[in-house]
Design a protein around this motif. Structure first.
Motif, PDB file in Angstrom:
ATOM      1  N   THR A   1       3.535  -4.062  -7.708  1.00 26.49           N
ATOM      2  CA  THR A   1       2.456  -4.083  -6.731  1.00 26.49           C
ATOM      3  C   THR A   1       2.460  -2.824  -5.865  1.00 26.49           C
ATOM      4  N   ARG A   2       3.609  -2.202  -5.690  1.00 30.58           N
ATOM      5  CA  ARG A   2       3.640  -0.997  -4.847  1.00 30.58           C
ATOM      6  C   ARG A   2       2.813   0.134  -5.454  1.00 30.58           C
ATOM      7  N   ASP A   3       2.561   0.069  -6.764  1.00 34.28           N
ATOM      8  CA  ASP A   3       1.772   1.116  -7.417  1.00 34.28           C
ATOM      9  C   ASP A   3       0.309   1.070  -6.992  1.00 34.28           C
ATOM     10  N   VAL A   4      -0.160  -0.097  -6.553  1.00 33.62           N
ATOM     11  CA  VAL A   4      -1.581  -0.240  -6.208  1.00 33.62           C
ATOM     12  C   VAL A   4      -1.798  -0.661  -4.765  1.00 33.62           C
ATOM     13  N   VAL A   5      -0.715  -0.741  -3.978  1.00 33.39           N
ATOM     14  CA  VAL A   5      -0.873  -1.265  -2.623  1.00 33.39           C
ATOM     15  C   VAL A   5      -1.740  -0.360  -1.755  1.00 33.39           C
ATOM     16  N   GLU A   6      -1.672   0.967  -1.964  1.00 34.35           N
ATOM     17  CA  GLU A   6      -2.511   1.849  -1.150  1.00 34.35           C
ATOM     18  C   GLU A   6      -3.989   1.678  -1.514  1.00 34.35           C
ATOM     19  N   TYR A   7      -4.272   1.574  -2.785  1.00 30.90           N
ATOM     20  CA  TYR A   7      -5.664   1.327  -3.202  1.00 30.90           C
ATOM     21  C   TYR A   7      -6.125  -0.030  -2.681  1.00 30.90           C
ATOM     22  N   ALA A   8      -5.228  -1.024  -2.707  1.00 27.07           N
ATOM     23  CA  ALA A   8      -5.574  -2.344  -2.191  1.00 27.07           C
ATOM     24  C   ALA A   8      -5.902  -2.275  -0.704  1.00 27.07           C
ATOM     25  N   ARG A   9      -5.167  -1.471   0.051  1.00 29.35           N
ATOM     26  CA  ARG A   9      -5.442  -1.323   1.480  1.00 29.35           C
ATOM     27  C   ARG A   9      -6.822  -0.688   1.698  1.00 29.35           C
TER      28      ARG A   9
ATOM     29  N   GLY B   1       4.450   8.933 -12.355  1.00 22.14           N
ATOM     30  CA  GLY B   1       3.011   9.083 -12.123  1.00 22.14           C
ATOM     31  C   GLY B   1       2.509   8.158 -11.043  1.00 22.14           C
ATOM     32  N   ALA B   2       3.019   6.925 -11.006  1.00 27.19           N
ATOM     33  CA  ALA B   2       2.589   5.972  -9.994  1.00 27.19           C
ATOM     34  C   ALA B   2       2.985   6.439  -8.603  1.00 27.19           C
ATOM     35  N   ARG B   3       4.166   7.012  -8.474  1.00 30.06           N
ATOM     36  CA  ARG B   3       4.589   7.512  -7.161  1.00 30.06           C
ATOM     37  C   ARG B   3       3.707   8.656  -6.694  1.00 30.06           C
ATOM     38  N   ARG B   4       3.320   9.516  -7.611  1.00 27.95           N
ATOM     39  CA  ARG B   4       2.432  10.625  -7.236  1.00 27.95           C
ATOM     40  C   ARG B   4       1.068  10.097  -6.797  1.00 27.95           C
ATOM     41  N   THR B   5       0.549   9.125  -7.518  1.00 22.63           N
ATOM     42  CA  THR B   5      -0.747   8.554  -7.151  1.00 22.63           C
ATOM     43  C   THR B   5      -0.699   7.906  -5.776  1.00 22.63           C
ATOM     44  N   SER B   6       0.355   7.157  -5.511  1.00 20.77           N
ATOM     45  CA  SER B   6       0.490   6.501  -4.209  1.00 20.77           C
ATOM     46  C   SER B   6       0.568   7.527  -3.089  1.00 20.77           C
ATOM     47  N   ALA B   7       1.270   8.626  -3.350  1.00 21.94           N
ATOM     48  CA  ALA B   7       1.399   9.664  -2.319  1.00 21.94           C
ATOM     49  C   ALA B   7       0.054  10.298  -2.001  1.00 21.94           C
ATOM     50  N   VAL B   8      -0.807  10.437  -3.009  1.00 15.41           N
ATOM     51  CA  VAL B   8      -2.131  11.008  -2.789  1.00 15.41           C
ATOM     52  C   VAL B   8      -3.025  10.028  -2.023  1.00 15.41           C
ATOM     53  N   LEU B   9      -2.903   8.730  -2.310  1.00 15.55           N
ATOM     54  CA  LEU B   9      -3.764   7.731  -1.688  1.00 15.55           C
ATOM     55  C   LEU B   9      -3.340   7.388  -0.261  1.00 15.55           C
ATOM     56  N   ALA B  10      -2.057   7.484   0.036  1.00 14.00           N
ATOM     57  CA  ALA B  10      -1.550   7.029   1.334  1.00 14.00           C
ATOM     58  C   ALA B  10      -2.294   7.625   2.529  1.00 14.00           C
TER      59      ALA B  10
ATOM     60  N   TYR C   1      -8.523   7.266 -13.928  1.00 10.98           N
ATOM     61  CA  TYR C   1      -9.236   8.243 -13.098  1.00 10.98           C
ATOM     62  C   TYR C   1      -9.668   7.647 -11.765  1.00 10.98           C
ATOM     63  N   GLN C   2      -9.869   6.325 -11.713  1.00 10.90           N
ATOM     64  CA  GLN C   2     -10.447   5.696 -10.516  1.00 10.90           C
ATOM     65  C   GLN C   2      -9.533   5.807  -9.298  1.00 10.90           C
ATOM     66  N   PHE C   3      -8.243   6.030  -9.516  1.00 10.99           N
ATOM     67  CA  PHE C   3      -7.331   6.170  -8.384  1.00 10.99           C
ATOM     68  C   PHE C   3      -7.368   7.573  -7.772  1.00 10.99           C
ATOM     69  N   ARG C   4      -8.059   8.493  -8.425  1.00  9.52           N
ATOM     70  CA  ARG C   4      -8.161   9.857  -7.900  1.00  9.52           C
ATOM     71  C   ARG C   4      -9.314   9.934  -6.907  1.00  9.52           C
ATOM     72  N   LEU C   5      -9.061   9.438  -5.704  1.00 10.52           N
ATOM     73  CA  LEU C   5     -10.114   9.450  -4.693  1.00 10.52           C
ATOM     74  C   LEU C   5     -10.342  10.826  -4.101  1.00 10.52           C
ATOM     75  N   ASP C   6      -9.582  11.812  -4.563  1.00 11.80           N
ATOM     76  CA  ASP C   6      -9.854  13.202  -4.189  1.00 11.80           C
ATOM     77  C   ASP C   6     -10.880  13.827  -5.120  1.00 11.80           C
ATOM     78  N   THR C   7     -11.446  13.034  -6.065  1.00 14.21           N
ATOM     79  CA  THR C   7     -12.477  13.529  -6.973  1.00 14.21           C
ATOM     80  C   THR C   7     -13.767  12.749  -6.748  1.00 14.21           C
ATOM     81  N   ALA C   8     -14.877  13.372  -7.099  1.00 12.34           N
ATOM     82  CA  ALA C   8     -16.176  12.707  -6.950  1.00 12.34           C
ATOM     83  C   ALA C   8     -16.252  11.457  -7.821  1.00 12.34           C
ATOM     84  N   ALA C   9     -15.696  11.523  -9.034  1.00 16.48           N
ATOM     85  CA  ALA C   9     -15.762  10.378  -9.935  1.00 16.48           C
ATOM     86  C   ALA C   9     -14.947   9.211  -9.399  1.00 16.48           C
ATOM     87  N   GLY C  10     -13.768   9.496  -8.849  1.00 14.76           N
ATOM     88  CA  GLY C  10     -12.959   8.433  -8.279  1.00 14.76           C
ATOM     89  C   GLY C  10     -13.649   7.763  -7.112  1.00 14.76           C
TER      90      GLY C  10
END
Length: 343
Positions: A112-120, A47-56, A314-323
């Motif tokens: 840390t790699r799970d949140v590095v894209e959000y951190a950026r 799941g973390a890898r999928r989230t990172s791929a969406v955020l990158a 949910y907050q990592f889903r920046l492809d959604t209005a809520a995120g």
């Protein structure tokens, strides 16, 4: 008769072997948290890898990352590491408001790699973001991550100039299990007597934190339970992290129930969870406790019937209005509480 006897001769040993293997697995699952924890880790890492791929693709240009900085801790505590992310265009010696972020992963997975894209993405808004990599369970148990995150805070202050950190404008943050750890560190920083009971030396003075961002966390160990798959998962991760199957009644583990240990000195907090997050009651209860103590709280919750349903993290889903709303609220909260140096 011969055919029947032959069938029994061939099949019965297989069935006996399968039954013995099943019994062995059952005993192992009851004796050790490791097998179930590894299953949870595998699911969370996917799941973390999928989230990172969406955020990158959403990470803006102009952000610099310093990865894998080693943090030495107390004797007997494994070294942690931090990733430091900040805007690239900074003057020599320029220091920014800083967020120390603790990743999630149910205490048994994550890095840390799970949140590095959000951190950026967050750093591009004008912050230094320091993400903390801590040792996970079952190999390392509570309160090892609390020690490590505390050491990371101390390390960040020590190296403030090199990391473009303003130590007078610090906040802690975390998601999921990381929110629990971050909240506990905030509680022990602001209450030395609680720190002594936990056995962790506060890395900062009681007024050293200006805010806490707590997303989708678990703040009441006694509340963690349930039946079916959810119950199995929650029992697995708490058994793994605590080292005991009786975590709900263990007095040492009870210290990790942050909602029972907040005081009026707890830093201003931003708290959020999705309407379909199983841990939503923890966030609502923590908000109530903080407000009872007069702590300023900015809470982001959603209607019970919100569609689409907003699950855990949910907050990592920046492809959604809520995120996106959660990100803007986090930035606004940090902007308010880290805007200027304390007088």
């Amino acid at each position: 008769m011969a055919d029947g006897a032959g069938w029994r001769t061939a099949v019965v040993p297989v069935l006996v072997g399968a039954a013995a293997a099943l019994a062995a697995v059952t005993v192992l699952l009851r004796a050790s948290a490791w097998p179930s924890a590894l299953a949870v880790r595998w699911v969370f890492e996917r799941g973390a890898r999928r989230t990172s791929a969406v955020l990158a693709p959403l990470v803006p240009d102009g952000v610099t990352a310093r990865l894998g900085e080693v943090v030495d801790g107390a004797p007997g505590i494994p070294a942690a590491h931090v990733d430091v992310v900040h805007p690239t265009a900074l003057a020599d010696g320029e220091r920014l408001p800083t967020v120390v972020w603790v990743h999630g992963g149910a205490w048994v997975s994550g890095s840390t790699r799970d949140v590095v894209e959000y951190a950026r993405i967050l750093a591009a808004r004008g912050f230094t973001v320091v993400t903390v990599g801590y040792a996970v369970a079952p190999a390392h148990r509570y309160p090892v991550p609390v020690h490590q995150v505390s050491a990371a805070l101390r390390h960040v202050v020590t190296h403030a100039e090199r990391y473009h950190v303003d130590p007078a404008r610090l906040a802690v943050a975390g998601d999921s299990a990381g929110a629990q750890i971050a909240a506990q560190v905030a509680a022990l920083v602001t209450d030395p007597s609680y720190a002594r009971r936990v056995g962790v030396e506060p890395p900062l003075p009681p007024d050293g934190l200006r805010g806490a961002v707590l997303l989708c966390g678990a703040y009441d160990v006694a509340r963690i339970g349930g039946s079916g798959l959810r119950g199995w998962f929650l029992r697995t991760v708490l058994w793994s992290y605590s080292g005991t199957r009786d975590f709900a009644t263990d007095p040492v583990v009870a210290l990790a129930s942050v909602r029972d240990h907040v005081t009026a000195r707890f830093p201003p907090a931003f708290v959020s969870a999705g309407n379909a997050d199983p841990l939503l009651p923890h966030s609502r209860d923590l908000v109530d406790r903080l407000r009872e103590h007069g702590v300023p709280v900015d809470a982001l919750f959603f209607a019970d019937d919100h569609e689409p349903a907003l699950g855990h993290e949910y907050q990592f889903r920046l492809d959604t209005a809520a995120g996106r709303e959660a990100l803007e609220r986090v930035v606004a909260f940090l902007g308010t509480h880290l805007a200027s140096r304390a007088v």
